[in-house]
Design a protein around this motif. Structure first.
Motif, PDB file in Angstrom:
ATOM      1  N   PRO A 146       0.801  -1.454   0.176  1.00 58.46           N
ATOM      2  CA  PRO A 146       0.151  -0.187   0.095  1.00 58.46           C
ATOM      3  C   PRO A 146       1.156   1.154  -0.201  1.00 58.46           C
ATOM      4  O   PRO A 146       0.906   1.896   1.048  1.00 58.46           O
ATOM      5  N   THR A 176       3.729   2.039   8.297  1.00 62.19           N
ATOM      6  CA  THR A 176       2.366   2.266   8.130  1.00 62.19           C
ATOM      7  C   THR A 176       2.783   3.825   8.794  1.00 62.19           C
ATOM      8  O   THR A 176       2.502   3.706   9.979  1.00 62.19           O
ATOM      9  N   GLU A 200      -4.648   9.019  -5.713  1.00 68.72           N
ATOM     10  CA  GLU A 200      -4.506   9.144  -4.213  1.00 68.72           C
ATOM     11  C   GLU A 200      -5.951   9.673  -3.635  1.00 68.72           C
ATOM     12  O   GLU A 200      -5.499  10.994  -3.172  1.00 68.72           O
ATOM     13  N   GLU A 202      -5.890  10.482   1.259  1.00 66.91           N
ATOM     14  CA  GLU A 202      -6.175  10.252   2.597  1.00 66.91           C
ATOM     15  C   GLU A 202      -6.484  11.199   3.291  1.00 66.91           C
ATOM     16  O   GLU A 202      -6.463  11.902   3.525  1.00 66.91           O
ATOM     17  N   GLY A 217      -6.251   4.815   0.026  1.00 63.31           N
ATOM     18  CA  GLY A 217      -6.648   4.661  -0.693  1.00 63.31           C
ATOM     19  C   GLY A 217      -6.400   4.837  -2.555  1.00 63.31           C
ATOM     20  O   GLY A 217      -6.229   6.119  -2.320  1.00 63.31           O
ATOM     21  N   GLN A 235      -5.413  -0.703  -4.385  1.00 64.90           N
ATOM     22  CA  GLN A 235      -4.929  -0.577  -3.305  1.00 64.90           C
ATOM     23  C   GLN A 235      -5.847   0.166  -2.301  1.00 64.90           C
ATOM     24  O   GLN A 235      -6.116   1.438  -2.221  1.00 64.90           O
ATOM     25  N   PHE A 237      -5.961   0.940   2.744  1.00 62.21           N
ATOM     26  CA  PHE A 237      -5.517   1.093   4.216  1.00 62.21           C
ATOM     27  C   PHE A 237      -5.835   1.224   4.409  1.00 62.21           C
ATOM     28  O   PHE A 237      -5.559   2.580   4.487  1.00 62.21           O
ATOM     29  N   THR A 254      -5.101  -4.204   5.175  1.00 62.70           N
ATOM     30  CA  THR A 254      -4.722  -3.119   3.851  1.00 62.70           C
ATOM     31  C   THR A 254      -5.333  -4.790   2.906  1.00 62.70           C
ATOM     32  O   THR A 254      -6.104  -5.683   2.745  1.00 62.70           O
ATOM     33  N   ALA A 256      -5.687  -5.124  -1.948  1.00 56.33           N
ATOM     34  CA  ALA A 256      -5.178  -4.923  -2.825  1.00 56.33           C
ATOM     35  C   ALA A 256      -6.411  -5.230  -3.919  1.00 56.33           C
ATOM     36  O   ALA A 256      -6.382  -7.134  -3.851  1.00 56.33           O
TER      37      ALA A 256
END
Length: 772
Positions: A146, A176, A200, A202, A217, A235, A237, A254, A256
């Motif tokens: 990730p 992470t 992307e 977060e 993601g 992906q 997380f 996680t 994917a």
């Protein structure tokens, strides 16, 4: 043909001279963004000396640990972690065997972590203390990492036994993000060459400083620069955490889901006509991952810290590989399809029902190989760290236990077909009786480790450590008994090292370490030279293999000066009973695994990083690596033009294939204003020998040099625009090569047996970053 010189040639290629001149110019400017070059290697204050995070001062670690933060990765212009390490970490090199950016073969000091079966895996990879190497083949699926969740990355060199199995040449430890350290919301959208689109996002935060949450993601889609090579990857997380004065708990998931097409090496004569062409297609890999992890950290007073984790992991891998065909209409039995045995005699081909296969055009010229791998794993670890005094001097003792187990279900089939006008394999609807494999494998590993760091004096620190491993691999053949067997391996791996602070800013270090790798299920089931496998599609015998033992000696000196760090070191790793995939048979991916005796990887690493002011800085590194066989061995290589009776004679001192002898990297960044940042980096690699040319008789792949540029413009604190240009000078280069037979598919004019994987051409992407 005269033996090629082992020393290697100077970096070549159309633009090598121009690029090296550019490098000199970049280094002379020595400029950076911020207080340090964001994609340079930094010397860290604390190093995780075990997968579970046992900490020690960087000054006490008898090795040159390289590290980077999420911000450094982001501002480097690299697409992902593998690309960042390729550009910035000393000694890291990437073979683009599949020509797919998410399927790299990542090398470090000649040891590889790859998603592809058939390579001598030698790197251990961990995410928050959970081992990421796949149980079936010790492979590393980089597409499942990730990327947007990475907070920091540590590359630990040598055969560190504390990182367990497969840490032959090094270990990569990923940490992470969480809501405590990464609060706020960020979104990044990018697009550009090859119809690539990436998104992307977060968000993270905390409640009352005790509870944290973090979710991220990403999705990536592109058509690929080569024909018939699309990529789609998603992906995700998420992590929640809780902490108070002495205790912290974190739970994460996680996820994917990827669909990767990497059509790999193609004949050089075909690429000379069309650089984007593929030999046959498709070569598709679908991955799906779910990883659940829970970690707990508790401090007992000021001297004892307990750390533990548990995890459950499910990884599904499905492949579809379109190839040419070894099967042809029979001459002695007209109207039927035949294959040749090892003596060249015809055998009538049977279908899944045991009936002879009728010869027809729809079943001639192509095959479709399918595999399905289902891997479920779980494990737990517990570690205790004591800080105290020994003989009146500071001492830290760490001890732990780790247990991992997995269940693997593998199946494969071989379908006859034909090749269309694009050399795409078209299914013919007939499955070959001997093309089926059904295998269950169960693996388990128990590790007990201990490490002690003792400050003998204010300047001298001594480190002693060891790990005892016990591993078991049980195989069950569901279609017979040829693959059925149980294999057990035991090993005690020690390590010792010291650091000596020569001055306040200069430290000398030296160490000796051992690590081991047990043969994986895929290697144990594909180890018979009389029954070579079509990786990853068929396994035909089960002779035993010995575990690989790596022994490393390294020494060096590091320090700080002039607003930066520097390092100079020597290393020497010897693998005993090394396992390599030996090319054999008619196809480029056909062969078997074998213990080939001793191999050695030794060399020199030099690195420097300077940040003379908050707005300028630069870095550079140089690696000289001799990766060689240490004993004579004869290996099959039927398509090597220098082979005698299909074999080549490898002498002690011959270089391992696909490992460059020289590697140079440099980077520079400048922030001329508060809003604008500019950066560039250079990678220059020496030549490599092809797989199948372990005797070093054929012409190697040329060395090459690449320059990448990146720029960012900040509209304000919340909005930033960026652009990246890779391979600015559009250099033509190759990072992977193998021998094969192109004439059967392309015709008699394609007689050159060299197959190579071309590197990507110039490409550009633009994007926007938003912060809330």
């Amino acid at each position: 043909m005269a033996r090629a010189a082992a020393a290697g040639r100077a970096v070549s290629g159309r633009h090598a001279s121009a690029l090296l001149a550019t490098a000199a110019g970049l280094l002379s400017f020595g400029v950076a963004w911020g207080r340090e070059p964001p994609h340079a290697v930094e010397e860290i204050d604390v190093v995780g000396t075990t997968p579970l995070g046992g900490a020690a001062d960087a000054a006490a670690v008898p090795a040159n640990v390289q590290a980077a933060t999420a911000e450094q990765i982001r501002t480097s212009g690299a697409q992902d972690l593998a690309e960042f390490m390729k550009r910035a970490f000393a000694g890291v090199f990437v073979n683009e065997a599949q020509s797919n950016p998410l399927q790299p073969d990542v090398q470090y000091r000649g040891f590889v972590g790859s998603p592809l079966l058939g390579l001598a895996q030698g790197l251990a990879v961990y995410q928050d203390g959970v081992r990421l190497n796949e149980p079936f083949g010790d492979t590393v699926s980089w597409a499942l990492v990730p990327e947007s969740a990475i907070e920091s990355v540590y590359l630990v060199p040598g055969s560190n036994p504390l990182f367990g199995l497969n840490a032959l040449g090094g270990a990569l430890s990923l940490e992470t993000k969480d809501g405590f350290t990464s609060p706020g919301t960020k979104v990044e959208l990018s697009g550009g060459s090859w119809s690539r689109v990436g998104l992307e996002a977060e968000t993270g935060g905390s409640i009352d400083g005790r509870v944290s949450y973090f979710v991220t993601g990403s999705t990536l889609s592109d058509d690929g620069w080569r024909d018939f090579s699309p990529t789609d990857a998603t992906q995700g997380f998420a992590k929640v955490g809780w902490r108070r004065a002495a205790t912290s708990v974190a739970a994460s998931v996680t996820y994917a889901d990827t669909d990767l097409t990497g059509n790999g090496a193609a004949p050089v004569d075909l690429l000379a006509r069309d650089r984007s062409a593929v030999f046959t297609h498709p070569d598709e890999t679908k991955n799906a991952l779910t990883l659940l992890a829970l970690s707990v950290d508790h401090r007992l007073g000021s001297d004892v810290q307990l750390t533990g984790n548990v995890y459950s992991r499910r990884s599904d891998i499905d492949t579809l590989n379109g190839d040419g065909s070894d099967f042809a209409p029979c001459t002695a039995s007209p109207g039927l399809m035949c294959e040749q045995d090892e003596d060249g005699e015809e055998e009538v081909l049977l279908d899944a029902d045991g009936e002879p296969v009728e010869a027809r055009a729809a079943l001639s010229g192509g095959t479709l190989n399918r595999t399905s791998t289902r891997q479920t794993g779980s494990g737990a670890g517990l570690q205790a760290a004591w800080s105290g005094a020994l003989a009146g001097r500071p001492n830290q003792l760490v001890a732990g236990v780790v247990y991992d187990r997995s269940d693997v279900s593998f199946g494969s089939s071989l379908e006859l077909g034909a090749l269309d006008a694009t050399r795409g394999a078209v299914p013919g609807g007939v499955l070959v009786e001997d093309g089926f494999t059904r295998l269950d494998a169960e693996t388990s590993s128990l590790g007990l480790y201990v490490s002690d760091v003792w400050s003998v004096s204010p300047a001298l620190r001594l480190t002693l450590s060891a790990r005892a491993n016990r591993s078991r691999v049980a195989l069950r053949d569901l279609l017979g008994d040829e693959l059925t067997g149980t294999h057990e391996f035991r090993r005690l791996n020690p390590a010792a090292g010291l650091t000596l602070a020569v001055t306040d800013d200069t430290t000398f270090y030296a160490s000796y370490s051992e690590s081991s790798r047990t043969p994986s299920p895929v290697e144990l089931t594909c180890a018979d030279p009389d029954a070579p496998c079509r990786l990853p599609n068929a396994f035909l015998a089960d002779p035993p293999l010995d575990q690989v033992v790596a022994k490393t000696i390294e020494a060096g000196v590091r320090g700080r000066a002039g607003g930066g760090d520097w390092h100079a070191g020597l290393f020497d790793t010897v693998n005993e009973d090394d396992i390599l995939f030996v090319s054999a048979g008619a196809l480029t991916n056909q062969g078997y695994f074998a213990n080939v005796g001793r191999t050695r990887r030794r060399g020199l690493e030099l690195a420097v990083r300077r940040s003379p002011s908050p707005r300028l800085g630069w870095f550079a590194s140089y690696t000289l690596l001799d990766a060689t066989f240490e004993n004579a061995v004869r290996l099959p290589s039927p398509h090597n033009p220098d082979a005698a009776d299909g074999e080549i004679a490898v002498a002690a001192g011959d270089r391992l294939p696909l490992v460059p002898r020289q590697l140079f990297k440099a980077g520079v960044r400048i922030e001329p204003t508060q809003k604008v940042a500019l950066g560039a980096d250079l990678l220059a690699s020496g030549e490599q020998y092809l797989r199948g040319d372990e005797s070093n008789l054929a012409e190697p792949l040329d060395g090459y040099a690449l320059v990448n540029l990146h720029v960012e413009y900040r509209l304000d604190d919340k909005i930033g625009l960026f652009a990246n240009v890779d391979n600015v000078f559009d250099s033509r280069y190759e990072t992977f090569g193998v021998f094969g037979d192109a004439a059967e598919v392309l015709g008699p004019e394609f007689r050159n047996p060299r197959f190579v994987s071309p590197g990507g051409p110039r490409a550009a992407w633009i994007g926007v970053r938003l912060s809330f």
